[in-house]
Design a protein around this motif. Sequence first.
Motif, PDB file in Angstrom:
ATOM      1  N   THR A 150       6.273   7.025   1.082  1.00  0.00           N
ATOM      2  CA  THR A 150       7.660   6.545   1.167  1.00  0.00           C
ATOM      3  C   THR A 150       7.845   5.412   2.183  1.00  0.00           C
ATOM      4  N   ASP A 151       6.951   5.280   3.167  1.00  0.00           N
ATOM      5  CA  ASP A 151       7.106   4.133   4.079  1.00  0.00           C
ATOM      6  C   ASP A 151       6.826   2.830   3.330  1.00  0.00           C
ATOM      7  N   VAL A 152       5.785   2.829   2.522  1.00  0.00           N
ATOM      8  CA  VAL A 152       5.482   1.656   1.687  1.00  0.00           C
ATOM      9  C   VAL A 152       6.591   1.454   0.652  1.00  0.00           C
ATOM     10  N   ALA A 153       7.083   2.562   0.094  1.00  0.00           N
ATOM     11  CA  ALA A 153       8.107   2.476  -0.960  1.00  0.00           C
ATOM     12  C   ALA A 153       9.426   1.911  -0.445  1.00  0.00           C
ATOM     13  N   ALA A 154       9.664   1.994   0.875  1.00  0.00           N
ATOM     14  CA  ALA A 154      10.875   1.386   1.440  1.00  0.00           C
ATOM     15  C   ALA A 154      10.858  -0.134   1.241  1.00  0.00           C
ATOM     16  N   LEU A 155       9.662  -0.688   0.997  1.00  0.00           N
ATOM     17  CA  LEU A 155       9.563  -2.142   0.799  1.00  0.00           C
ATOM     18  C   LEU A 155       9.637  -2.554  -0.664  1.00  0.00           C
ATOM     19  N   ILE A 156       9.801  -1.583  -1.561  1.00  0.00           N
ATOM     20  CA  ILE A 156       9.888  -1.920  -2.989  1.00  0.00           C
ATOM     21  C   ILE A 156      11.112  -2.793  -3.255  1.00  0.00           C
ATOM     22  N   GLU A 157      12.221  -2.489  -2.586  1.00  0.00           N
ATOM     23  CA  GLU A 157      13.448  -3.268  -2.825  1.00  0.00           C
ATOM     24  C   GLU A 157      13.276  -4.744  -2.454  1.00  0.00           C
ATOM     25  N   PRO A 158      12.840  -5.064  -1.205  1.00  0.00           N
ATOM     26  CA  PRO A 158      12.616  -6.488  -0.935  1.00  0.00           C
ATOM     27  C   PRO A 158      11.512  -7.089  -1.813  1.00  0.00           C
ATOM     28  N   LEU A 159      10.489  -6.293  -2.106  1.00  0.00           N
ATOM     29  CA  LEU A 159       9.427  -6.818  -2.966  1.00  0.00           C
ATOM     30  C   LEU A 159       9.960  -7.167  -4.354  1.00  0.00           C
ATOM     31  N   VAL A 188       7.411 -11.849   0.563  1.00  0.00           N
ATOM     32  CA  VAL A 188       7.320 -11.004  -0.642  1.00  0.00           C
ATOM     33  C   VAL A 188       7.147 -11.865  -1.893  1.00  0.00           C
ATOM     34  N   THR A 189       7.684 -13.084  -1.852  1.00  0.00           N
ATOM     35  CA  THR A 189       7.472 -13.993  -2.982  1.00  0.00           C
ATOM     36  C   THR A 189       6.002 -14.403  -3.062  1.00  0.00           C
ATOM     37  N   LEU A 190       5.388 -14.624  -1.889  1.00  0.00           N
ATOM     38  CA  LEU A 190       3.948 -14.917  -1.848  1.00  0.00           C
ATOM     39  C   LEU A 190       3.153 -13.787  -2.516  1.00  0.00           C
ATOM     40  N   LEU A 191       3.434 -12.540  -2.134  1.00  0.00           N
ATOM     41  CA  LEU A 191       2.739 -11.401  -2.736  1.00  0.00           C
ATOM     42  C   LEU A 191       2.961 -11.353  -4.248  1.00  0.00           C
ATOM     43  N   ALA A 192       4.199 -11.624  -4.656  1.00  0.00           N
ATOM     44  CA  ALA A 192       4.540 -11.513  -6.081  1.00  0.00           C
ATOM     45  C   ALA A 192       3.873 -12.611  -6.916  1.00  0.00           C
ATOM     46  N   VAL A 193       3.885 -13.858  -6.426  1.00  0.00           N
ATOM     47  CA  VAL A 193       3.279 -14.924  -7.239  1.00  0.00           C
ATOM     48  C   VAL A 193       1.773 -14.705  -7.363  1.00  0.00           C
ATOM     49  N   LYS A 194       1.145 -14.213  -6.276  1.00  0.00           N
ATOM     50  CA  LYS A 194      -0.289 -13.909  -6.340  1.00  0.00           C
ATOM     51  C   LYS A 194      -0.538 -12.835  -7.399  1.00  0.00           C
ATOM     52  N   ALA A 195       0.290 -11.778  -7.377  1.00  0.00           N
ATOM     53  CA  ALA A 195       0.094 -10.671  -8.325  1.00  0.00           C
ATOM     54  C   ALA A 195       0.373 -11.112  -9.765  1.00  0.00           C
ATOM     55  N   GLN A 196       1.236 -12.127  -9.915  1.00  0.00           N
ATOM     56  CA  GLN A 196       1.580 -12.585 -11.271  1.00  0.00           C
ATOM     57  C   GLN A 196       0.696 -13.730 -11.755  1.00  0.00           C
ATOM     58  N   GLY A 197      -0.379 -14.026 -10.990  1.00  0.00           N
ATOM     59  CA  GLY A 197      -1.390 -14.938 -11.525  1.00  0.00           C
ATOM     60  C   GLY A 197      -1.374 -16.361 -11.016  1.00  0.00           C
ATOM     61  N   ALA A 215      -1.036 -16.062   5.990  1.00  0.00           N
ATOM     62  CA  ALA A 215      -2.481 -16.168   5.763  1.00  0.00           C
ATOM     63  C   ALA A 215      -3.063 -14.805   5.427  1.00  0.00           C
ATOM     64  N   GLU A 216      -2.615 -13.773   6.177  1.00  0.00           N
ATOM     65  CA  GLU A 216      -3.096 -12.414   5.959  1.00  0.00           C
ATOM     66  C   GLU A 216      -2.748 -11.920   4.544  1.00  0.00           C
ATOM     67  N   LEU A 217      -1.601 -12.345   4.033  1.00  0.00           N
ATOM     68  CA  LEU A 217      -1.138 -11.859   2.725  1.00  0.00           C
ATOM     69  C   LEU A 217      -1.639 -12.723   1.566  1.00  0.00           C
ATOM     70  N   GLY A 218      -2.493 -13.696   1.861  1.00  0.00           N
ATOM     71  CA  GLY A 218      -3.163 -14.378   0.749  1.00  0.00           C
ATOM     72  C   GLY A 218      -2.804 -15.833   0.533  1.00  0.00           C
ATOM     73  N   ALA A 219      -2.022 -16.460   1.428  1.00  0.00           N
ATOM     74  CA  ALA A 219      -1.746 -17.890   1.270  1.00  0.00           C
ATOM     75  C   ALA A 219      -3.062 -18.658   1.402  1.00  0.00           C
ATOM     76  N   GLY A 312      -2.702  -1.117  -6.639  1.00  0.00           N
ATOM     77  CA  GLY A 312      -3.335  -1.777  -5.498  1.00  0.00           C
ATOM     78  C   GLY A 312      -3.397  -3.291  -5.630  1.00  0.00           C
ATOM     79  N   THR A 313      -2.682  -3.843  -6.618  1.00  0.00           N
ATOM     80  CA  THR A 313      -2.636  -5.304  -6.791  1.00  0.00           C
ATOM     81  C   THR A 313      -1.908  -5.948  -5.614  1.00  0.00           C
ATOM     82  N   ILE A 314      -0.982  -5.184  -5.039  1.00  0.00           N
ATOM     83  CA  ILE A 314      -0.193  -5.691  -3.917  1.00  0.00           C
ATOM     84  C   ILE A 314      -0.301  -4.696  -2.767  1.00  0.00           C
ATOM     85  N   ASP A 315      -0.466  -5.235  -1.555  1.00  0.00           N
ATOM     86  CA  ASP A 315      -0.442  -4.382  -0.361  1.00  0.00           C
ATOM     87  C   ASP A 315       0.673  -4.874   0.551  1.00  0.00           C
TER      88      ASP A 315
END
Length: 351
Positions: A150-159, A188-197, A215-219, A312-315
């Motif tokens: 649930t701590d990770v799930a609290a970030l589902i809304e902004p994600l 969160v947009t960075l994470l999403a665009v990476k996950a969407q290809g 950088a840590e999240l994949g830029a 696990g596509t997104i952390d």
Amino acid sequence: MRAVRYHGNRDVRIDDIPEPMCLPGFVKIAPEWCGICGSDVHEYLVGPETIPSVGEPHPITGETVPIVLGHEYAGTVVEVGEGVLGVKAGDKVAVEPIIRDNDCPTCTSGHYNLCPQLGFHGLSGYGGGLAEYSVVPGYMVHVLPDNIPTDVAALIEPLAVGWHAAKMADLRGGESVLIVGAGPIGLVTLLAVKAQGAGRVVVVELTATRKRKAAELGADLVLDPNIDDVAAVLAAEFPQGVDVAFDAGGNARTIELALASVRPRGQVVNIALWEHPVEFDMFSMLFKESNLTASCAYCNDHTEVIEALAAGTIDVAPLITGRISFDEIVTGGIEELMNNRDAHVKIIVHP
Ligand SMILES: [Zn+2]
């Protein structure tokens, strides 16, 4: 029960209020983790704006201040009202907090995030996630798989906000992307665009913590306008321009950079909450047939976000920069985000 309530400008209190009843069609939840949003901080600083003031109740909830805060949360279901299917007591759930009338032409055409009566559970009434219990309509509940805590799930809304923005760009795979601003929504947009290809992703940001997080999240490349000649680097790396640019900054310089950086027929997506109108160069758009659009909240995005997290596509764990209890909500939460903004992405709160 204890609840964090917004009473007015710079006035947030922990109150003892009656426990909400679970009526037919509703689900009662014990929230476990709830994120503090930039909009909560904004309401504290300059509000009430979205939060309904005395004399101006929200058209759907009918409520005014004091309002229970918290719209980014997850918890455990404690009771399910008659007629709600697909969820049972004991399930871990995330809440999609959009309040809408479900009845207007915009809602019935499927775009409930654009309902003229739009509100948010945790800002507009109907309770919120910063309370020992909350009650929400069944449509707001998304059951979590076992491997999403649930701590990770609290970030589902902004994600989901980032996920929706990425979908507005209609990525087909391999596109070059520029994200201007690496606050919570830019990240969160960075994470999403990476996950969407997306292909190569460039982030433009000024502050040290957020540059490091990007950088840590994949830029693939992080540029700082105070250090780098951003336009020159982009021109060298992407001679035609980038395929898609997101403005997560919301000022004249950020939209100008986004518009200047896209290739002919490129796409610019505004995801910032603007405080002031600005002027920008529509003429340069003409010669590139640029497409400028905007993205508001989320709409039918939560299921895909939950699938991406479960796979696990997104952390999102690196986005959590603080964990506090209710008692620390003002000094350790809202004011910490105001005074020490650059050190944080997301502070999450436990009852
Ligand atoms: Zn509607």
